[in-house]
Design a protein around this motif. Structure first.
Motif: not given
Ligand SMILES: Nc1ncnc2c1ncn2[C@@H]1O[C@H](COP(=O)(O)OP(=O)(O)OP(=O)(O)O)[C@@H](O)[C@H]1O
Ligand SMILES: [Mg+2]
Lengths: 262, 294
Positions: A37-38, A41-43, A199
């Motif tokens: 998590n975090g 990946k989504t980013t 995940q």
């Molecule tokens: N719009 C935003 N503004 C500020 N910070 C963000 C934003 N979106 C994501 N983040 C931060 O960027 C980091 C990575 O987020 P992301 O959503 O890419 O993680 P992830 O790998 O997809 O996690 P998960 O498996 O929980 O979905 C996190 O610390 C999150 O708090």
């Protein structure tokens, strides 16, 4: 072929989330992007699809290319037109639209409007359940049906590259298996290149050709599925198949610390 | 009895025009969550343009109407672009404040160009009253009703079946998801503003034909806000039914109560009804239920 090269992403001009992210998604393959998590990946997916800009995020360094053409400068609609379609995390179906209208919305950028009817049939062929629900408001579908619809919209867009963000989220194990086998089928039959974020490493690697593991905004490990599956660390931390029994949290922390310096 | 029927028919016609104008509020609210306080000025400008084309340039009514509608569409587009687009992503209240400012600016411009005396449309529809059973009705009312019905049918089909209409509904549901489909949300906003300007102009032109045209016509813009809120602000059928309810009640108040109290009640009636209904149904009669199942 989709290339992400040394990309840095910042939200709100201060929060650095991707810190030199690089990966390659070869044509016609399924690539899995794993991580906790975090990890970012989504980013990463939003950086590719251009949706970052709607969240005040920005690619501040590096570049993203589709077949050698830079796309990180384009906006989301142009990127969809160029052939990259993201199925967002949490399904995000249009709740007040019927199932069929959701599918039509998925085909928004298509120029060949006359093939849309037959492609709707194609979606029903992959997901027969959706055909029975076609006049239902999408908001009332079950989580699994909504996920099918979200992927169905992706099929309607006829993308070159389909980005899937955690398609297993909140679904029962049996349904997860079914959905992933259909993803594989779409890849085979439509020739769609797929980048799937998960995940659930087990199921993602079961259909993927290649895998990347990300921590803290960058890739820490990558390899063919066989290589990843035989790697001790991956087995322990992502597949939960530690050979020496469970490690303590402290060990995991030190592992993470070590990885951060990679 | 005949008087009652007469009042009801008048109410239906005026109410249907309200419904059409309220559709403009609904569209803008659905696409950007904002309320457009400049809608009354849109209405006024469209009406004056049509009137000027007819009286000053001798253009036939139908052609003048079409040109005025095109002009309104462009006006809506341009205003969205230069005045409102900078507010995308900002708090909705800023956008609403911008429309209030816009409303004053447009009102000023209208005043400079057209002054404030009442003008009348040349007689476009025949003046020979039509007898419907016991009630007598001026052709302009029948034409208005017909035009409104045709427009509402066109818009309903547009939203239900066209690619752009589906994209507009999708954007109203989930903006970011709509972007991920490759839908240009900016374009959708612009179209919503253009349509809002068109329906306002049609509403203004029809009412202008019935009552004459002066700056107070823009008050209709404000008057249909209760119509839209009554209908739930985001529901198109809601706007239609809200329009008819307010139109009929207004007409009945004008016919039966105003003579008793010396007039004026008619004007406040929509707002009284609004407050009353909101006490029982805070989301309006047809407000969107948020579907929550995750
Ligand atoms: N719009 C935003 N503004 C500020 N910070 C963000 C934003 N979106 C994501 N983040 C931060 O960027 C980091 C990575 O987020 P992301 O959503 O890419 O993680 P992830 O790998 O997809 O996690 P998960 O498996 O929980 O979905 C996190 O610390 C999150 O708090
Ligand atoms: Mg995520």
């Amino acid at each position: 072929m989709l290339t992400i090269n040394n990309v840095e992403v910042m939200y709100d001009k201060v929060i650095l989330v991707l810190k030199g992210m690089s990966m390659v998604v070869p044509k016609g393959k399924i690539v899995a992007l794993l991580g906790s998590n975090g990890a970012g990946k989504t980013t990463t997916l939003k950086a590719i699809s251009g949706l970052l800009k709607s969240e005040n995020g920005e690619v501040t360094d590096g570049f993203i290319e589709l077949y050698g053409e830079r796309i990180d400068v384009n906006d989301a609609e142009t990127i969809v037109k160029k052939g990259i379609f993201q199925c967002m995390e949490g399904r995000r179906v249009f709740k007040h639209l019927s199932v069929e209208d959701n599918l039509i919305a998925g085909a928004h950028t298509r120029k060949d409007r006359k093939n849309i009817k037959s492609d709707i049939q194609k979606v029903y062929h992959y997901f027969p359940k959706l055909e029975m629900l076609k006049h239902r408001q999408a908001g009332y579908l079950s989580g699994g049906e909504q996920q099918m619809l979200a992927i169905g919209r992706g099929i309607m867009a006829k993308p070159k590259v389909l980005l899937l963000d955690e398609p297993s989220l909140g679904l029962a194990p049996l349904l997860v298996k079914e959905i992933f086998s259909i993803i594989k089928k779409i890849n085979k039959e439509e020739g769609t290149t797929i980048l799937v974020v998960e995940q659930n490493a087990n199921v993602a690697l079961s259909i993927a050709d290649y895998g990347y593991i990300m921590e803290n905004g960058r890739i820490v490990m990558d390899g063919t599925v066989d290589r990843l599956l035989s790697n001790q660390d991956v087995r322990e931390f992502y597949l939960g198949m530690g050979d020496k029994g469970r490690k303590s949290y402290k060990d995991i922390k030190s592992y993470k610390r070590r990885k951060r310096w990679l | 009895m005949t008087f009652l029927l007469q009042m009801i028919v008048t109410g239906i016609v005026v109410g249907s025009v309200y419904a059409l104008v309220a559709l403009g509020f609904v569209l803008i609210y659905k696409s950007s969550d904002a309320i457009n306080f400049a809608q009354g000025e849109f209405l006024l400008i469209g009406t004056y343009v049509c009137l000027t084309l007819i009286t000053a340039y001798n253009i036939p009514f139908v052609a003048a109407l079409l040109i005025a509608l095109m002009f309104s569409a462009v006006l809506g587009f341009v205003i969205e672009r230069i005045v409102l687009r900078p507010f995308i992503g900002e708090p909705v209240i800023s956008m609403i404040m911008a429309t209030i400012g816009l409303s004053s600016v447009l009102a000023g411009i209208v005043h400079i160009i057209w002054g404030h005396e009442t003008r009348v449309f040349p007689k476009i529809f025949s003046e020979k009253p039509v007898n419907l059973g016991e009630i007598v009705i001026a052709p302009v009312y029948l034409w208005s009703l017909l035009i409104v019905v045709v427009m509402l049918v066109i818009f309903t089909l547009f939203f239900k079946y066209s690619k752009l209409g589906i994209a507009m509904r999708a954007t109203a549901d989930d903006q970011q998801a709509a972007m991920s489909m490759g839908i240009s949300v900016k374009m959708i906003f612009a179209v919503a503003w253009a349509i809002a300007a068109i329906v306002s102009a049609v509403g203004g032109i029809l009412l202008g034909n019935i009552n004459g045209v002066n700056a107070s016509l823009s008050a209709i813009g404000l008057k249909v806000l209760p119509v839209a809120i009554l209908g739930g602000l985001d529901s198109i059928p809601g706007a239609i039914i809200g329009g008819l309810i307010i139109g009929i009640l207004e007409s009945l108040t004008g016919g039966y109560l105003d003579p008793l109290v010396g007039g004026g009640l008619k004007e406040v009636m929509p707002f009284v009804i609004l407050v009353f209904i909101l006490m029982f149904k805070p989301y309006g009669l047809f407000g969107k239920k948020e579907i929550e199942r995750v």
